[in-house]
Design an enzyme around this catalytic site. Structure first.
Site, PDB file in Angstrom:
ATOM      1  N   ASP A 188       0.821  -1.203   0.000  1.00 44.60           N
ATOM      2  CA  ASP A 188       0.000   0.000   0.000  1.00 44.60           C
ATOM      3  C   ASP A 188       0.860   1.261   0.000  1.00 44.60           C
ATOM      4  OD1 ASP A 188       0.742   0.532   2.706  1.00 44.60           O
ATOM      5  OD2 ASP A 188      -0.817  -0.843   3.398  1.00 44.60           O
ATOM      6  N   THR A 236       5.534  -0.098  14.802  1.00 42.70           N
ATOM      7  CA  THR A 236       4.351   0.704  14.537  1.00 42.70           C
ATOM      8  C   THR A 236       4.703   2.187  14.457  1.00 42.70           C
ATOM      9  OG1 THR A 236       2.065   1.111  15.222  1.00 42.70           O
ATOM     10  CG2 THR A 236       3.717   1.002  16.968  1.00 42.70           C
ATOM     11  N   ALA A 237       3.864   2.944  13.758  1.00 45.48           N
ATOM     12  CA  ALA A 237       4.142   4.358  13.518  1.00 45.48           C
ATOM     13  C   ALA A 237       4.297   5.142  14.816  1.00 45.48           C
ATOM     14  CB  ALA A 237       3.026   4.958  12.668  1.00 45.48           C
ATOM     15  N   LYS A 293      -3.854   2.819  -0.179  1.00 46.98           N
ATOM     16  CA  LYS A 293      -4.966   3.167   0.703  1.00 46.98           C
ATOM     17  C   LYS A 293      -4.589   4.404   1.502  1.00 46.98           C
ATOM     18  CE  LYS A 293      -6.475  -0.244   3.144  1.00 46.98           C
ATOM     19  NZ  LYS A 293      -6.436  -1.410   4.034  1.00 46.98           N
TER      20      LYS A 293
END
Length: 457
Positions: A248, A331-332, A270
């Site tokens: 993505d 994770t961000a 997305k």
């Protein structure tokens, strides 16, 4: 080609090492690991040589270089700190036609020692021909990261299976397809690493008996927040084994450049509020490609199980009986806060952290009362379009007006940008930032002024 790469069988063969210092010690370790019958000749020896000699692993000959020691030698290494001695050793070996390596003097040597990646029985050697040992070492480190530690166990087990595979599959093509499945089977590799013999036998039996055009598998891989250096080693291994990669918009170009070159790539970009490919269609792409027998990697930004819809995608596969596995990613929230100099927890400011989606399904509502509580950090994913609402709701439920906030755009990338202020400014600050962006709310944001390391690089 300046040098012919070869692998020497030295087990139980006489080898001579001239030198007794730390460099010679490193060479001795390699020769002993190769099973050589080693003699070491030097004026003095570092302590480790005496230990090896007492254990019967090698023979020490103290004194000046003795040419007669070459009479039974297959291979010699000169590793003294005296160039004249090293030259004498090289010359003597040349006369006797014995291969000789001279440390740090490739022009005087008849063979050179490469950088080695040892996954015995699988061995990988990297050499710059003596022109740039540092470059060879750096390449070796990259290969070390790519090749799983348990690869040697898999190779040994493959050797044990060769006869059985030959009798099970009649043609070379069938055997090749079997081995291709065998070497990328994570379950088998992990079972071998864990010494789980029952699991090894069960997986082997399944591989030997199932049709070679059997359905493939899907690996859900977290690509991390953007910086390719934050991709996990296992994630790197998976994208380099993939037949097809479904990715993505949040997966960076740097990470896509690491994907196996001949793998098919399917972009299903997305973003919050807009889906280039509907989620159900993505689910069906994964299912369809796996049913063709392909090894499919679903590559997602951040961690696939934190606001990544990874669970939804795997449910479809599970219902169809398609094998799958998950490789977590950074994770961000973790990556962006670290690269912004904002610790998510701190004894003085925040005893907990909450990861919150700002992109809610119609009619969804957050527990704003608890989100407005003190001594915590809030991280909003996909919250840019809802920034004004987040500001309004937090203020409405009692959060202090001067609560620090930060918006991190393109976190961990070279183009990272951080905009900070206080809660009453959040809606306006969001207009200065483009997606992808993360919103951090909490007193820990104040520490950014001191801890902001990334922008200084």
């Amino acid at each position: 080609m300046d040098h012919l790469p070869i692998f020497c069988q030295l087990r139980h063969r006489d080898c001579l090492l001239v030198g007794g210092g730390d460099v010679a010690e490193r060479k001795a370790r390699l020769l002993l690991e190769a099973g050589a019958r080693l003699t070491v000749n030097a004026l003095a020896f570092d302590p480790q040589f005496n230990v090896w000699a007492q254990e019967g692993m090698l023979t020490l000959v103290q004194g000046e270089f003795d040419e007669s020691l070459l009479d039974t030698c297959w291979l010699t290494i000169a590793a003294t700190d005296d160039d004249d001695v090293n030259q004498r050793v090289s010359d003597a070996c040349e006369i006797r036609r014995i291969f000789c390596n001279v440390v740090d003097a490739p022009k005087e040597a008849s063979f050179i020692m490469p950088s080695i990646i040892d996954r015995s029985p699988l061995m990988v050697a990297v050499s710059s021909g003596g022109t740039s040992p540092v470059l060879a070492r750096l390449l070796r480190e990259k290969l070390e990261a790519i090749l799983p530690q348990h690869l040697g166990q898999v190779a040994r087990y493959a050797g044990q299976l060769r006869a059985r595979v030959k009798t099970t599959f009649a043609t070379i093509g069938e055997r090749r397809r079997f081995w291709e499945k065998f070497f990328v089977n994570d379950r088998l590799a992990q079972s071998l690493a864990n010494q789980d013999q029952q699991a090894v036998e069960e997986t082997t039996e399944r591989l030997l008996t199932e049709p070679l055009n059997h359905r493939g598998e899907v690996v859900l891989v977290g690509a991390g927040p953007g910086d390719a250096g934050l991709l996990t080693l296992k994630g790197l291994q998976q994208i380099q084994q993939a037949d097809i990669v479904v990715y993505d918009r949040l997966v960076s170009d740097d990470i896509m450049n690491l994907v196996r070159r001949d793998a098919d790539r399917v972009f299903v970009g997305k973003r919050a509020g807009y889906h280039c490919v509907p989620q159900e269609e993505i689910n069906q792409i994964l299912l369809r490609e796996a049913l063709k027998g392909k090894r499919v990697v679903r590559l997602k930004g951040g961690d696939p199980f934190i606001f990544g819809r990874g669970g939804e995608e795997l449910e479809t596969l599970c219902n169809a009986g398609v094998p799958f596995s998950v490789v977590p990613g950074i994770t961000a929230a973790s990556g962006c806060s670290a690269y912004s100099g904002i610790p998510l927890t701190h004894r003085d400011y925040a005893q907990s952290v909450r990861l919150v989606t700002g992109h809610l399904k119609t009619g969804s509502e957050l527990d704003w009362h608890n989100l407005a509580a003190e001594k915590q950090t809030l991280v909003f994913y996909m919250g840019l379009n809802q920034a004004a609402t987040i500001q309004e709701k937090l203020l409405e439920h009692g959060m202090q007006h001067d609560m620090p906030v930060a918006l991190v755009e393109n976190g961990t990338a070279i183009t990272q940008r951080v905009v900070s202020g206080v809660l009453t400014q959040l809606g306006e600050l969001a207009k200065q930032v483009e997606s992808p962006a993360l919103i951090v709310v909490g007193r820990v944001v104040e520490l950014r002024e001191k801890l902001n390391w990334f922008s200084n690089h």
